[in-house]
Design a protein around this motif. Structure first.
Motif, PDB file in Angstrom:
ATOM      1  N   GLU A 143       0.892  -1.304   0.174  1.00 17.74           N
ATOM      2  CA  GLU A 143       0.087   0.025   0.163  1.00 17.74           C
ATOM      3  C   GLU A 143       0.807   1.101   0.129  1.00 17.74           C
ATOM      4  N   ILE A 144       2.202   1.141   0.475  1.00 14.03           N
ATOM      5  CA  ILE A 144       2.786   2.455   0.556  1.00 14.03           C
ATOM      6  C   ILE A 144       4.239   2.380  -0.354  1.00 14.03           C
ATOM      7  N   ILE A 145       5.116   1.354  -0.461  1.00 14.10           N
ATOM      8  CA  ILE A 145       6.210   1.385  -1.196  1.00 14.10           C
ATOM      9  C   ILE A 145       5.644   0.971  -2.636  1.00 14.10           C
ATOM     10  N   GLY A 146       4.890  -0.038  -2.897  1.00 17.20           N
ATOM     11  CA  GLY A 146       4.452  -0.519  -4.088  1.00 17.20           C
ATOM     12  C   GLY A 146       3.545   0.508  -4.831  1.00 17.20           C
ATOM     13  N   GLU A 147       2.646   1.191  -3.979  1.00 16.51           N
ATOM     14  CA  GLU A 147       1.898   2.405  -4.752  1.00 16.51           C
ATOM     15  C   GLU A 147       2.620   3.429  -5.120  1.00 16.51           C
ATOM     16  N   TYR A 148       3.466   3.968  -4.452  1.00 13.32           N
ATOM     17  CA  TYR A 148       4.073   5.225  -4.545  1.00 13.32           C
ATOM     18  C   TYR A 148       5.261   4.898  -5.761  1.00 13.32           C
ATOM     19  N   THR A 149       5.924   3.682  -5.785  1.00 12.63           N
ATOM     20  CA  THR A 149       6.888   3.470  -6.795  1.00 12.63           C
ATOM     21  C   THR A 149       6.446   2.819  -7.969  1.00 12.63           C
ATOM     22  N   GLY A 150       5.307   2.581  -8.163  1.00 13.82           N
ATOM     23  CA  GLY A 150       4.505   2.027  -9.338  1.00 13.82           C
ATOM     24  C   GLY A 150       4.881   0.396  -9.472  1.00 13.82           C
ATOM     25  N   LEU A 151       5.398  -0.087  -8.369  1.00 18.57           N
ATOM     26  CA  LEU A 151       6.090  -1.413  -8.409  1.00 18.57           C
ATOM     27  C   LEU A 151       4.790  -2.402  -8.560  1.00 18.57           C
ATOM     28  N   ASN A 152       3.597  -2.060  -8.086  1.00 20.81           N
ATOM     29  CA  ASN A 152       2.635  -2.828  -7.878  1.00 20.81           C
ATOM     30  C   ASN A 152       1.834  -3.179  -9.241  1.00 20.81           C
ATOM     31  N   ALA A 153       1.789  -2.134 -10.127  1.00 22.16           N
ATOM     32  CA  ALA A 153       1.335  -2.499 -11.216  1.00 22.16           C
ATOM     33  C   ALA A 153       2.192  -3.152 -12.304  1.00 22.16           C
ATOM     34  N   ILE A 154       3.681  -2.987 -12.027  1.00 22.80           N
ATOM     35  CA  ILE A 154       4.405  -4.076 -12.662  1.00 22.80           C
ATOM     36  C   ILE A 154       4.208  -5.415 -12.456  1.00 22.80           C
ATOM     37  N   ILE A 155       4.283  -5.669 -11.148  1.00 22.30           N
ATOM     38  CA  ILE A 155       4.000  -6.993 -10.442  1.00 22.30           C
ATOM     39  C   ILE A 155       2.688  -7.698 -10.955  1.00 22.30           C
ATOM     40  N   ARG A 156       1.776  -6.659 -10.855  1.00 23.63           N
ATOM     41  CA  ARG A 156       0.416  -7.459 -11.274  1.00 23.63           C
ATOM     42  C   ARG A 156       0.602  -7.814 -12.730  1.00 23.63           C
ATOM     43  N   GLU A 157       0.988  -7.005 -13.633  1.00 17.82           N
ATOM     44  CA  GLU A 157       1.166  -7.221 -15.075  1.00 17.82           C
ATOM     45  C   GLU A 157       1.844  -8.501 -15.584  1.00 17.82           C
ATOM     46  N   ASN A 158       3.064  -8.642 -14.650  1.00 17.84           N
ATOM     47  CA  ASN A 158       4.060  -9.616 -15.039  1.00 17.84           C
ATOM     48  C   ASN A 158       4.079 -10.968 -13.961  1.00 17.84           C
ATOM     49  N   THR A 159       3.597 -10.878 -13.140  1.00 15.51           N
ATOM     50  CA  THR A 159       3.607 -12.320 -12.238  1.00 15.51           C
ATOM     51  C   THR A 159       2.227 -12.400 -11.707  1.00 15.51           C
ATOM     52  N   VAL A 160       2.325 -13.581 -10.830  1.00 11.89           N
ATOM     53  CA  VAL A 160       0.850 -14.305 -10.377  1.00 11.89           C
ATOM     54  C   VAL A 160       0.483 -13.461  -9.097  1.00 11.89           C
ATOM     55  N   TYR A 161       1.134 -12.158  -8.571  1.00 15.15           N
ATOM     56  CA  TYR A 161       1.081 -11.583  -7.488  1.00 15.15           C
ATOM     57  C   TYR A 161       0.357 -10.346  -7.665  1.00 15.15           C
ATOM     58  N   SER A 162      -0.544  -9.989  -6.668  1.00 11.85           N
ATOM     59  CA  SER A 162      -1.301  -8.613  -6.981  1.00 11.85           C
ATOM     60  C   SER A 162      -0.606  -7.420  -6.595  1.00 11.85           C
ATOM     61  N   GLY A 163       0.637  -7.470  -5.915  1.00 11.32           N
ATOM     62  CA  GLY A 163       1.434  -6.315  -5.696  1.00 11.32           C
ATOM     63  C   GLY A 163       2.684  -6.962  -4.981  1.00 11.32           C
ATOM     64  N   LEU A 164       3.816  -5.877  -4.304  1.00  8.23           N
ATOM     65  CA  LEU A 164       4.786  -6.135  -3.517  1.00  8.23           C
ATOM     66  C   LEU A 164       4.199  -6.523  -2.198  1.00  8.23           C
ATOM     67  N   SER A 165       4.909  -7.816  -1.869  1.00 13.49           N
ATOM     68  CA  SER A 165       4.574  -8.689  -0.591  1.00 13.49           C
ATOM     69  C   SER A 165       5.774  -9.481  -0.329  1.00 13.49           C
ATOM     70  N   LEU A 166       5.715  -9.949   0.987  1.00  8.97           N
ATOM     71  CA  LEU A 166       6.710 -10.952   1.383  1.00  8.97           C
ATOM     72  C   LEU A 166       6.572 -12.238   0.677  1.00  8.97           C
ATOM     73  N   GLN A 167       5.371 -12.548   0.088  1.00  2.00           N
ATOM     74  CA  GLN A 167       5.112 -13.880  -0.605  1.00  2.00           C
ATOM     75  C   GLN A 167       5.826 -13.568  -2.056  1.00  2.00           C
ATOM     76  N   PHE A 168       5.779 -12.365  -2.524  1.00  2.00           N
ATOM     77  CA  PHE A 168       6.316 -12.209  -3.864  1.00  2.00           C
ATOM     78  C   PHE A 168       7.948 -12.386  -3.739  1.00  2.00           C
ATOM     79  N   PHE A 169       8.348 -11.835  -2.613  1.00  2.00           N
ATOM     80  CA  PHE A 169      10.076 -12.031  -2.545  1.00  2.00           C
ATOM     81  C   PHE A 169      10.282 -13.365  -2.404  1.00  2.00           C
ATOM     82  N   VAL A 170       9.812 -14.008  -1.491  1.00  2.00           N
ATOM     83  CA  VAL A 170      10.400 -15.527  -1.123  1.00  2.00           C
ATOM     84  C   VAL A 170       9.906 -16.588  -2.404  1.00  2.00           C
ATOM     85  N   GLY A 171       8.805 -16.009  -2.829  1.00  2.00           N
ATOM     86  CA  GLY A 171       8.269 -16.739  -4.128  1.00  2.00           C
ATOM     87  C   GLY A 171       9.422 -16.812  -5.337  1.00  2.00           C
TER      88      GLY A 171
END
Length: 594
Positions: free
Chosen positions: A452-480
């Protein structure tokens, strides 16, 4: 060797960049779609496509009628070529007689639609071609229409695909075994002293056991029988649960926490008491002794480490050392690491019962299915732990081959044993509940900050949603993505490597209880593409190998032999690595034959 290691890690890095095939239209159509508005209407496409631009398969039914035929997908056009059976009970309102050089026939109609036909050979089926245009096609939604004004919206709960055994699966498994052994060897304290005969025998024991459980009907039936008894014992817990939690008014369990507090934690308490009673009676020791004797004879281990490895199949990482309490003070460093690694690579019977509930839910068949695999995982990881420990720290000292089980008992009589086991189980259950509460809350808080903070303000959430199975920046994204290369090299199907990598990361950083909770949720949500991935993940998580267990072992084993606490501390991270590798080896061996 450096070049080989570099190539291996390059392959792992490339694998981590892969994205699961979520948008293949052919694969999306190879599923059962159910109309949200009229649940009697369905399409079932049951053949996986070849991945080309134009794909086709078989359709089993539409609008709840006994139809069969084929389908073909090209772009947004879905063509159905259906065969309507002449036995279908559909009213007829007209008929047309045709005669020509090829012969004569009668076509029957209903509301100007051809239904069936009859010629000199009798009645026959009628091919009906229908062309639809797809508006939406996603993992769980299908919306289509045709020129005649027909429109339908379908929902879908994904079903996992279970491919047959293949040579490719076997080869990938062999490559995975070799890669894991090499990685473990790289971290060895004394690479030149590794006993490769012991490693070969250990892997052979695992492979023989996996073939027996998965491919030999007699062994499979025997294990299913043990699992059925195991499930029956779990169900006995329900009697006590009903007494404590059933409403006197409705006669039902009405606690909002019934799924976990009422269904899962009581099994931990009951199995702890039952294990304590079996230990007091000496039954558990006899089973442990038999398994230890096999490992000592085949792998040429010391008596103490054989007993500890076998004991870890049934007991926890602090209870199993009680079997060899008199020997701990004089164990070699290699034996001590083997003791610790065995504790990391296996789980206790009480929590195993809880995992059956996580994965099997209320379905008896699913409970039996996962109980079989969890029991197999606990047994197979015992020799795997020995393999990992003896590669990380080869035995270079003389050791004691004597194999006598400590006579220490949990209580002075059966009732005290039950009481002590119940108290231990209650503490374990409360500890598990508290850890899950805290870990889930911390993960939620961390994910909020990241997404909600880092992902939204940096635009990473949109990139992650478009290119991965995750909805945004998260611990699950990193360890996955960190764990996905390991999952890939193990032979996990490419579409599921990130999910299995996520589970491996959650288990190592947090604990296996949290990871099994995630596995149950991912399974229920239909996130996996392959049943093989779910089964392999079940084996990957079946061990106590996490950072918290280092402290648990130092405290638990250290209390039995205070003079070894310093060495236990130094061996902690090697034990964690060895326990993790043991679980991965077991998963790879099983995955070879799925």
């Amino acid at each position: 060797m450096r070049r080989l290691t570099a190539l291996l890690f390059s392959a792992l890095l490339l694998a981590s960049c892969s994205k699961p095939a979520e948008t293949d239209p052919g694969k999306l159509l190879s599923r059962k779609w159910i109309d949200e508005k009229d649940t009697t209407q369905f399409l079932l496409f049951n053949v996986l496509p070849d991945g080309k631009q134009s794909v086709s398969g078989n359709v089993k039914g539409i609008q709840n009628e006994p139809l069969s035929g084929t389908w073909n997908l090209k772009g947004a056009e879905l063509k159905l070529i259906l065969v309507r059976s002449s036995e279908t009970a559909i009213p007829l309102d007209s008929a047309v007689f045709y005669s020509g050089p090829a012969g004569s026939e009668v076509k029957f109609y209903n509301n100007n639609n051809p239904v069936t036909r009859m010629d000199a050979s009798g009645s026959s089926d009628l091919l009906l071609e229908r062309l639809f245009f797809i508006d939406t096609l996603s993992a769980n939604q299908l919306v289509l229409h045709n020129d005649a004004g027909f429109a339908a919206e379908f929902e879908y709960t994904p079903q996992v695909y279970n491919p047959p055994f293949s040579l490719e699966s076997l080869l990938r498994g062999l490559i995975g075994l070799m890669a894991l052994v090499i990685i473990t060897w790289v971290f060895s304290e004394n690479r030149s002293k590794v006993n490769w005969r012991l490693v070969g025998i250990g892997l052979t024991l695992q492979i023989v056991f996996a073939i027996g459980v998965l491919k030999v009907p007699f062994v499979e039936s025997m294990f299913e029988g043990i699992s059925a008894f195991f499930i029956k014992v779990i169900n006995f817990t329900q009697e006590g649960t009903d007494f404590l939690f059933r409403s006197f008014v409705s006669g039902k369990i009405e606690s909002p926490l019934a799924n976990f507090v009422v269904k899962v934690l009581p099994t931990v308490i009951f199995f702890s008491a039952l294990t304590s009673l079996l230990f007091y009676w000496g039954i558990l020791q006899k089973v442990v002794y038999g398994l230890a004797w096999v490992m000592r004879k085949t792998m040429r281990l010391s008596g103490a480490e054989s007993l500890a490895a076998a004991g870890n199949i049934f007991l926890g990482q602090t209870e199993a050392p009680l079997l060899v309490k008199p020997y701990i003070g004089s164990m070699t460093r290699s034996e001590l690491l083997c003791l610790m690694t065995g504790g990391m690579a296996t789980i206790a019977g009480g929590v195993l019962a809880a995992y059956v509930g996580f994965l099997g839910g209320d379905d008896p068949e699913q409970q039996l299915y996962f109980a079989k695999h969890l029991l197999a995982a606990s047994v197979m990881s015992a020799p795997a732990a020995i393999i990992a420990a003896k590669i990380l720290l080869p035995e270079t000292e003389s050791f004691n081959t004597e194999m006598k089980i400590s006579r220490d008992r949990i209580g002075t009589n059966a009732l005290e044993a039950i009481t002590n086991g119940t108290s231990d189980g209650l503490r374990l259950a409360a500890n598990v509940a508290a850890m899950l509460l805290v870990f889930i809350a911390l993960i939620a808080m961390g994910n909020f900050v990241m997404e909600e903070i880092i992902g939204e303000y940096t635009g990473l959430n949109a990139i992650i949603r478009e290119n991965t199975v995750y909805s945004g920046l998260s611990l699950q994204f990193f360890v996955g993505y960190i764990g996905s290369p390991i999952a890939w090299i193990m032979g996990v199907p490419s579409e599921d490597t990130i999910l299995v990598g996520q589970l491996l990361g959650e288990k190592t950083i947090l604990n296996e209880f949290y990871a099994y909770t995630s596995l149950g949720e991912l399974k229920a949500a239909g996130k996996f593409h392959h049943e093989k991935s779910i089964v392999m993940a079940t084996y990957v998580l079946c061990g106590f190998a996490n950072f918290a267990s280092i402290g648990i072992q130092i405290g638990g084993i250290g209390s039995l032999a205070p003079n070894r606490k310093s060495e236990l501390s130094k061996l902690g991270f090697r034990a964690l690595l060895g326990g993790t590798m043991a679980c991965l080896l077991t998963a790879v061996v099983v995955g070879m034959f799925l």
